[in-house]
Design a protein around this motif. Structure first.
Motif, PDB file in Angstrom:
ATOM      1  N   LYS A  48       0.828  -1.209   0.000  1.00  0.00           N
ATOM      2  CA  LYS A  48       0.000   0.000   0.000  1.00  0.00           C
ATOM      3  C   LYS A  48       0.866   1.265   0.000  1.00  0.00           C
ATOM      4  N   ARG A  49       1.999   1.214   0.686  1.00  0.00           N
ATOM      5  CA  ARG A  49       2.892   2.373   0.694  1.00  0.00           C
ATOM      6  C   ARG A  49       3.462   2.619  -0.701  1.00  0.00           C
ATOM      7  N   CYS A  50       3.836   1.533  -1.368  1.00  0.00           N
ATOM      8  CA  CYS A  50       4.352   1.657  -2.729  1.00  0.00           C
ATOM      9  C   CYS A  50       3.274   2.184  -3.674  1.00  0.00           C
ATOM     10  N   ALA A  51       2.034   1.721  -3.475  1.00  0.00           N
ATOM     11  CA  ALA A  51       0.935   2.196  -4.317  1.00  0.00           C
ATOM     12  C   ALA A  51       0.751   3.709  -4.158  1.00  0.00           C
ATOM     13  N   GLU A  52       0.870   4.209  -2.945  1.00  0.00           N
ATOM     14  CA  GLU A  52       0.762   5.654  -2.738  1.00  0.00           C
ATOM     15  C   GLU A  52       1.859   6.387  -3.510  1.00  0.00           C
ATOM     16  N   THR A  53       3.073   5.836  -3.470  1.00  0.00           N
ATOM     17  CA  THR A  53       4.188   6.441  -4.206  1.00  0.00           C
ATOM     18  C   THR A  53       3.890   6.487  -5.704  1.00  0.00           C
ATOM     19  N   LEU A  54       3.380   5.376  -6.239  1.00  0.00           N
ATOM     20  CA  LEU A  54       3.043   5.325  -7.660  1.00  0.00           C
ATOM     21  C   LEU A  54       1.979   6.361  -8.016  1.00  0.00           C
ATOM     22  N   PHE A  55       0.978   6.494  -7.171  1.00  0.00           N
ATOM     23  CA  PHE A  55      -0.083   7.464  -7.438  1.00  0.00           C
ATOM     24  C   PHE A  55       0.478   8.876  -7.501  1.00  0.00           C
ATOM     25  N   MET A  56       1.328   9.226  -6.558  1.00  0.00           N
ATOM     26  CA  MET A  56       1.870  10.583  -6.557  1.00  0.00           C
ATOM     27  C   MET A  56       2.826  10.801  -7.729  1.00  0.00           C
ATOM     28  N   ASP A  57       3.580   9.769  -8.125  1.00  0.00           N
ATOM     29  CA  ASP A  57       4.494   9.915  -9.261  1.00  0.00           C
ATOM     30  C   ASP A  57       3.735  10.055 -10.576  1.00  0.00           C
ATOM     31  N   TYR A  58       2.628   9.313 -10.729  1.00  0.00           N
ATOM     32  CA  TYR A  58       1.810   9.472 -11.929  1.00  0.00           C
ATOM     33  C   TYR A  58       1.182  10.865 -11.969  1.00  0.00           C
ATOM     34  N   HIS A  59       0.864  11.399 -10.807  1.00  0.00           N
ATOM     35  CA  HIS A  59       0.305  12.747 -10.737  1.00  0.00           C
ATOM     36  C   HIS A  59       1.367  13.781 -11.114  1.00  0.00           C
ATOM     37  N   LYS A  60       2.550  13.668 -10.532  1.00  0.00           N
ATOM     38  CA  LYS A  60       3.614  14.658 -10.767  1.00  0.00           C
ATOM     39  C   LYS A  60       4.170  14.562 -12.184  1.00  0.00           C
ATOM     40  N   GLN A  61       4.367  13.343 -12.670  1.00  0.00           N
ATOM     41  CA  GLN A  61       5.038  13.147 -13.958  1.00  0.00           C
ATOM     42  C   GLN A  61       4.080  13.199 -15.142  1.00  0.00           C
TER      43      GLN A  61
END
Length: 318
Positions: A148-161
């Motif tokens: 779940k922590r990794c999923a949060e990271t992916l969500f924020m990276d898709y948002h930023k990038q």
């Protein structure tokens, strides 16, 4: 009318979300592989003209034209997510990648159902969203926590990038109808044991605490979060701030069921959090004054009535 994809839609929370979205006039695509989801949870929705059920494992890509995506797919109870830990972390990580890829392609808003478990065994109480957590990366719960922590990271990276319109909520202990009687969560465990007249299993001394929110309050918070303006990403805690010990919960259920069950104490599982309580001030600010409205006794009463029906049906089946 919006076309909305709900992954894990046949699960406990997903089924309530699907029903609410349909009631509000949306078209709903429910995706589930039935690892922990149950078709019985959504059987009453199958005749709805705007409800579509798809059997699919979200670790594989899925293509659809949708306006919004609620990503709920992942076993959420220790019994289920520890049964196949590799599958659990793949569901969190690959599921996030696949749903984010879909959101990027069709320009859909997407909400990630994260968890209070990302805080681990917290050293800060109550837990605000700014707290980074105290998590064992190689423990028995890490497949779920770290996934779940990794999923949060992916969500924020898709948002930023990539500019994907993402929303992240962290769900605290939730209960209500459609819970699996054998999912190992404390509310369902206690209720089923009390209704059967079995000993109620309490791990440790029963002094560890949890904060329990009724599923309707959670669904309301999820929909409000999805409807926030672009750029409001979260994460946002969604939970009930009222804190109870395991002993208090057990005694409340004994009173409501009138059960003569006895308390049985066992060793505390490894890495089991000693306390869990959300700081929900951010949710109140961002989600138009959202706060839980269902009191524990009222929610438990509805949940007990549900489990009475489930157990009666199983008895009649034999």
């Amino acid at each position: 009318m919006k076309r909305i994809l709900v992954t894990g839609g046949a699960g406990f929370i997903g089924s309530h979300l699907c029903e609410r979205l349909l009631r509000e006039g949306n078209e709903v695509v429910c995706l589930d592989n039935y690892f922990t989801g149950n078709k019985q949870n959504i059987v009453t929705l199958l005749k709805h003209p705007y409800f579509e059920l798809v059997r699919h494992d979200i670790t594989n890509p899925y293509m659809a034209e949708v306006d919004e995506i609620y990503n709920l797919a992942c076993p959420a109870s220790p019994v289920h997510y520890q049964y196949n830990s590799i599958k659990t972390i793949k569901t969190s990580v690959m599921g996030a990648i696949n749903t984010l890829g879909l959101a990027k392609r069709v320009k859909a808003k997407i909400l990630q159902a994260s968890t209070s478990e990302i805080y681990g065994d917290p050293e800060i109480h109550p837990q605000p969203e700014s707290y980074w957590g105290n998590v064992n990366t190689i423990g028995p719960r890490s497949c779920y926590d770290e996934g779940k922590r990794c999923a949060e990271t992916l969500f924020m990276d898709y948002h930023k990038q990539n500019g994907v319109d993402v929303k992240i909520i962290r769900i605290f202990n939730t209960y209500g109808p459609n819970m699996n009687p054998h999912d190992g969560r404390v509310v369902s465990n206690f209720i089923v044991q009390a209704l059967k007249g079995e000993d109620i299993t309490i791990f440790g001394k029963g002094t560890q605490t949890r904060s329990f929110q009724y599923v309707d309050d959670l669904v309301e918070g999820m929909i409000r979060m999805m409807n926030t303006p672009k750029g409001v990403t979260g994460p946002v805690n969604i939970g009930n701030q009222n804190e109870f010990t395991m002993l208090e919960l057990a005694n409340a259920i004994l009173d409501l069921t009138g059960s003569s069950s006895k308390l049985c104490f066992k060793s505390l599982p490894k890495d089991d959090p000693k306390q869990r309580q959300p700081d929900i001030s951010k949710a109140g600010e961002i989600l138009n004054g959202w706060k839980p409205t269902v009191q524990l006794e009222d929610g438990l009463t509805k949940t007990i009535q549900y489990f009475e029906k489930v157990l009666m049906q199983k008895t009649l089946a034999f």
